[in-house]
Design a protein around this motif. Structure first.
Motif, PDB file in Angstrom:
ATOM      1  N   ASN A 143     -78.901  15.459  -2.538  1.00 46.13           N
ATOM      2  CA  ASN A 143     -79.521  14.948  -1.317  1.00 46.13           C
ATOM      3  C   ASN A 143     -80.997  14.648  -1.550  1.00 46.13           C
ATOM      4  N   ILE A 150     -84.102  11.956  -1.575  1.00 46.30           N
ATOM      5  CA  ILE A 150     -84.556  10.671  -1.035  1.00 46.30           C
ATOM      6  C   ILE A 150     -85.917  10.352  -1.638  1.00 46.30           C
ATOM      7  N   ALA A 151     -86.055   9.132  -2.133  1.00 46.65           N
ATOM      8  CA  ALA A 151     -87.342   8.676  -2.662  1.00 46.65           C
ATOM      9  C   ALA A 151     -87.732   7.403  -1.934  1.00 46.65           C
ATOM     10  N   ASP A 152     -88.731   7.529  -1.082  1.00 47.39           N
ATOM     11  CA  ASP A 152     -89.256   6.379  -0.354  1.00 47.39           C
ATOM     12  C   ASP A 152     -90.520   5.949  -1.097  1.00 47.39           C
ATOM     13  N   ILE A 211     -81.171   8.570  -3.032  1.00 49.05           N
ATOM     14  CA  ILE A 211     -81.427   7.388  -2.208  1.00 49.05           C
ATOM     15  C   ILE A 211     -82.814   6.893  -2.563  1.00 49.05           C
ATOM     16  N   THR A 269     -92.960   8.913  -1.964  1.00 50.10           N
ATOM     17  CA  THR A 269     -92.807  10.003  -1.002  1.00 50.10           C
ATOM     18  C   THR A 269     -91.396  10.548  -1.194  1.00 50.10           C
ATOM     19  N   TYR A 274     -88.362  13.342  -0.759  1.00 50.74           N
ATOM     20  CA  TYR A 274     -87.834  14.332   0.184  1.00 50.74           C
ATOM     21  C   TYR A 274     -86.722  15.128  -0.496  1.00 50.74           C
ATOM     22  N   LYS A 325     -84.265  18.921  -0.054  1.00 46.77           N
ATOM     23  CA  LYS A 325     -83.886  20.037   0.815  1.00 46.77           C
ATOM     24  C   LYS A 325     -83.878  21.316  -0.015  1.00 46.77           C
ATOM     25  N   HIS A 358     -95.988  19.060   0.485  1.00 51.46           N
ATOM     26  CA  HIS A 358     -96.064  19.268   1.935  1.00 51.46           C
ATOM     27  C   HIS A 358     -94.741  19.879   2.400  1.00 51.46           C
ATOM     28  N   THR A 381     -87.228  21.121   4.498  1.00 54.90           N
ATOM     29  CA  THR A 381     -87.520  19.862   3.806  1.00 54.90           C
ATOM     30  C   THR A 381     -88.869  19.938   3.102  1.00 54.90           C
ATOM     31  N   ILE A 394     -91.673  17.873   0.942  1.00 53.23           N
ATOM     32  CA  ILE A 394     -92.126  16.511   0.642  1.00 53.23           C
ATOM     33  C   ILE A 394     -93.042  16.565  -0.566  1.00 53.23           C
ATOM     34  N   LEU A 435     -95.530  14.228  -2.714  1.00 49.91           N
ATOM     35  CA  LEU A 435     -96.231  12.948  -2.783  1.00 49.91           C
ATOM     36  C   LEU A 435     -96.717  12.731  -4.212  1.00 49.91           C
TER      37      LEU A 435
END
Lengths: 345, 345, 345, 345
Positions: free
Chosen positions: C171, C173-175, C229, C244, C246, C248, C297, C304, C306, C308
């Motif tokens: 799970n 996520i990489a934005d 993702i 950014t 994310y 879990k 963060h 969650t 984060i 950066l």
């Protein structure tokens, strides 16, 4: 190692000095003052310097500036002249990046900067720090008035022509464009991103402080009285300065001879690049470096000569030039610590 | 003609209101207040309005706001709640573009904004001004709390999914990006051109005021408890907001059904555009207009649904939405005065 | 002095290699090839290199690449694998900045790049050039597949967490957000100034070539199956990348322990800077340097996390990392020629 | 309703025409041609027009341009002159946004554009479409040569002075700066974001096609021979044009009289705004509108007068001006459909 102090290192010329000095092989930053930021590690304000500049800001009373070999003032106008006499007495050399030691004419200084000059004797001794035109004097100077950014481009652009006496000195036009960092790191509405971005404008057309400085220097280059129209503009870019200079030729001369005049004048200069005739220098070709580039144009081979000049306003236009002066003052190679290759793209 | 007053028209939402109202066929600007700029013609501060907005700013005591039909507050938080009770008593409707009437929970308000709420009764009556989700209440409202910019995108992006009960409400992520104008027209270092240009960063990741507002609204859409991770970022552009929303599907559902869910939800909305599945909406496709665009993505057809939402933060994210509310409150066509075609390029 | 050749030096990673090598004390550029620009002095294409890179482009047949110690390929995908076997046979080491030697799985390579791999044996030998995770193998490698820009940030950001086994690997996520130079120096409409400026958008959300590369590497860090993702976005800035991330958390762990995990992992790394917990790294704090900065963060101290991550996409994301590999391959100091201080502002 | 056709609507002047026409109350777009994009809905290429322009591009043979009342050519030079004779024969009026009908002198046309003029008789009839200087002729014209962007600023800036005979016509300097959209929507390296952003340069100083057009028009304003130095520069912004014009006064005249000369000249013009003496007009004060703003400066009250002129190069400099001409040709209000308030910020 030269022991270096910086007064007022929180602005853009200050952080640029820090960037240069962080890799300068012969200089060591020993003190950096800021009344407001006393105790704050420099790298907390400028994370780009994390791991590269271990110092903290200290209030002026704690910093032992008298122990430095040289102190740079990256402060508002008026600060350097208040502290310079004491530093000189302690044997410290001074390089002021503001205007306190640029104008020899104290009346002009008072008129344009709104304050009286407090140490005219030091001013009298001070040397105008444009190495290409003033190298020998800089070498033995104790106090340097570092040139303004616009004046650097105008002087180096007009100099070969005025010296050769082939243009009308009374009819000079300088249409100049600067990146926003030239306005400094001040909390002002007009230089907010949302105001300055995607926008272009002229400013201070009625009169800019760089006029008297430039005219005073240009006047040294020729006998005829100099008259200069100077129109500064704000460009939505961070760094970079582009001056488009217009001069009227007073003699028959070929384009080849004009080009040769510029090339021979600056042949031995490491930081002045005369590009091929008809080039269009880009500001980014100097970004982050101490280079200044010049190119000549002559529309329809007429009497109007156009001189295009670009530089990084924070480097050759400010901090880079100041370090170039320091190198000369301490007998170092002139390009010591100034070998940055421009960042492109 | 609706008589309109603006309190605090010197900021970016203020000047955007002025831009809209200058061509609104059914509204007439009759007063604009600014304590600091009393007497200054609006067009002197914003030359873009020369010949279009003949008014001058006036101090609040001189402006007869009580004679208006509606007053917009484009002010810092706290101003609207101080003046609204008197305006209501005079029969004037109020639309606040700040946060005074957004959060129903006064404790939350006090926690996030640091001031107590001075008129909880008005707050109780106030209507949250997101027309697509709250149209009927807005029509009969006397006081509107105009949504924040980020919350508008998050609500319209998550709404169809939460309403349909097909995502895990406790696991919402909103990775949002805003243009610099969202920070307002304030003299602050961090939003200077030389700081914000050619740069990208997250900010306020630890907690942003738009979280409680958004959660309060999202919670109305579903029974399950909402949990939202919100990460705002600053983009070096003037206008525009892009929210990348991540949700976990809890049901088997085809992409076609997901697309149809969004299309049917917003079929009759003039300002919400559901683009074809897999589109990449650009912020500039909404620049200067009241449009908000949405597109769906589902990487590898897995359980994670991505909802991309773009808008102009000063329009649908602020002033445009406020005028949309005004139109509803006064029985006008909802798009009256809001037919701007986005400016591209 | 290491003799260096560059194939395909006309793009942005090529000119960045040139910028680095121009001041690298232990490397000497001896050949740079371009079929199209044969004979053109490099400095005519890139005036920033006037006086710093005296070479001209030469067509591949004229350039004696076999005499080099190492050859960098700054070319489109497919070029390096065509020429590498011959270079290896001649005893020349190869560093490919494209994707020819990144993916170990040839089927994946063919699927994502649309061409069959022509030298799977070389690919088998090739080493993935991320020094922080693969230093020893790089030291003895003959062929390096230099990581993609996005994958560098995702790997260094997720690595400590996956290694420690404290997040849900299925799970992730990489934005991610990249400056426009990441798209290369190609004449394409979508990256014109008038298209990309003052705009923000996601792209390639349905599938980007950096996904298989990243997943292949992340999978090495943990036993559990990795699911990622990845949502790339285009930022209107020249250089810079901000990811950014994310994740879990699957364990109870304090923020202090999380911070310590990252700090201890990267304590000895010269090019990875773990900033204080809760920092907001800015891309410009790495501009023009090989630094990558990380900050953690944890909103509301929930599950969650984060991460950066920022870097200069042309440096640590491409050319800087390639030179870092070269330094390791030739037994030099790892930061040799890579001591640039970030350019800020 | 006027039936409007557009030939070549895929460029920036084309999409700007579409933006204007989408809300023009008296014009209806009935055909838009593009050989390459036949069948593509306009809104697929320009999502900003989704829901606003329902048309698709069609190849020229399918589009019934002969049924239009007027056809705009937003094409490269040479296209309009090939199709105009047939359109005129069918009773269709033509407005060309390229240069086919700008220059009366066919030899000049051939010299600067490299192709012979194929319909000199139509050229002879064509009217130069600068309404402020040519209104009556435009009203009855069948063919309009819409002015270039730079020429519009230079003509409106110099006109009052040349007409009054108070400057030296042989010594005009125009230092002009344009946003990047002026270069069009072409896949060219030089206008990529990564090339043009954070950069400033002059271009085409040796000779630009807008010189002969401007000189031909300026020459109409005075008896003395006109000589013009024109230096265009590229500004890292999307839209906007700023011309800094220098003229030498040949008469004693007060600043008040100069200001009055400009104000009286343009008093009745809806799209020319003479700002107070000494103002600094910003390009963004015209963004997205058809306004052009002028301000005068006279450094040290000397003989050099500076005229600052700003406009949106795609509006008053191209599409807006073309629609202004259309309005005149069809007897509409001159500002019909052109009441956009500039977008600021």
């Amino acid at each position: 190692m030269i022991k270096v102090g910086i007064v007022g290192g929180t602005g853009y010329t200050g952080v640029e000095l820090l960037r240069i000095l962080a890799t300068h092989p012969e200089a060591q930053l020993t003190a950096i003052t800021s009344r407001k930021e006393d105790g704050l590690p420099v790298a907390d304000m400028y994370p780009s310097l994390r791991g590269r500049v271990p110092l903290a800001f200290s209030s002026p009373d704690k910093a032992n500036l008298n122990d430095c070999d040289v102190v740079f003032f990256a402060t508002p106008h008026g600060v350097a002249m208040a502290q310079t006499p004491e530093l000189l007495a302690a044997g410290v050399k001074v390089i002021d990046l503001a205007a306190d030691f640029r104008l020899k004419d104290v009346a002009q200084f008072q008129q344009w900067y709104g304050i009286p000059h407090t140490c005219p004797d030091v001013l009298h001794e001070a040397v105008y720090g444009l190495p290409e035109l003033n190298r020998e004097a800089i070498k033995s100077a104790r106090v340097i008035g570092n040139p303004g950014c616009y004046p650097t481009t105008m002087q180096l652009g007009f100099y070969p022509l005025l010296k050769a006496g082939i243009i009308d000195a009374s009819n000079l036009i300088a249409d100049c464009k600067s990146g926003v960092s030239g306005a400094g790191r001040k909390a002002e509405i007009g230089i907010l991103f949302s105001e300055a971005s995607d926008n272009f404008k002229a400013y201070a057309v009625a009169g800019h402080r760089h006029v008297p400085e430039t005219v005073e220097q240009l006047q040294k280059m020729c006998a005829a009285p100099v008259n200069l129209i100077f129109t500064p503009h704000l460009v939505p870019m961070i760094r970079g300065m582009h001056s488009t200079l217009y001069a009227k030729l007073t003699t028959e001369i070929s384009n080849e001879a004009l080009q040769e005049l510029f090339e021979s004048t600056y042949r031995d200069e490491q930081f002045v690049d005369v590009m091929p005739f008809g080039s269009h220098p880009e500001t980014r070709s100097t970004r982050g470096s101490n280079m200044l580039r010049i190119a000549l144009h002559r529309p329809a081979n007429g009497a109007t000569l156009i001189v295009l000049v670009v530089q990084d306003n924070l480097m050759k236009g400010a901090a880079g030039q100041a370090v170039q002066c320091m190198n000369l003052m301490f007998g170092l190679q002139e390009n010591c610590g100034l070998t940055h290759v421009p960042l492109l793209p």
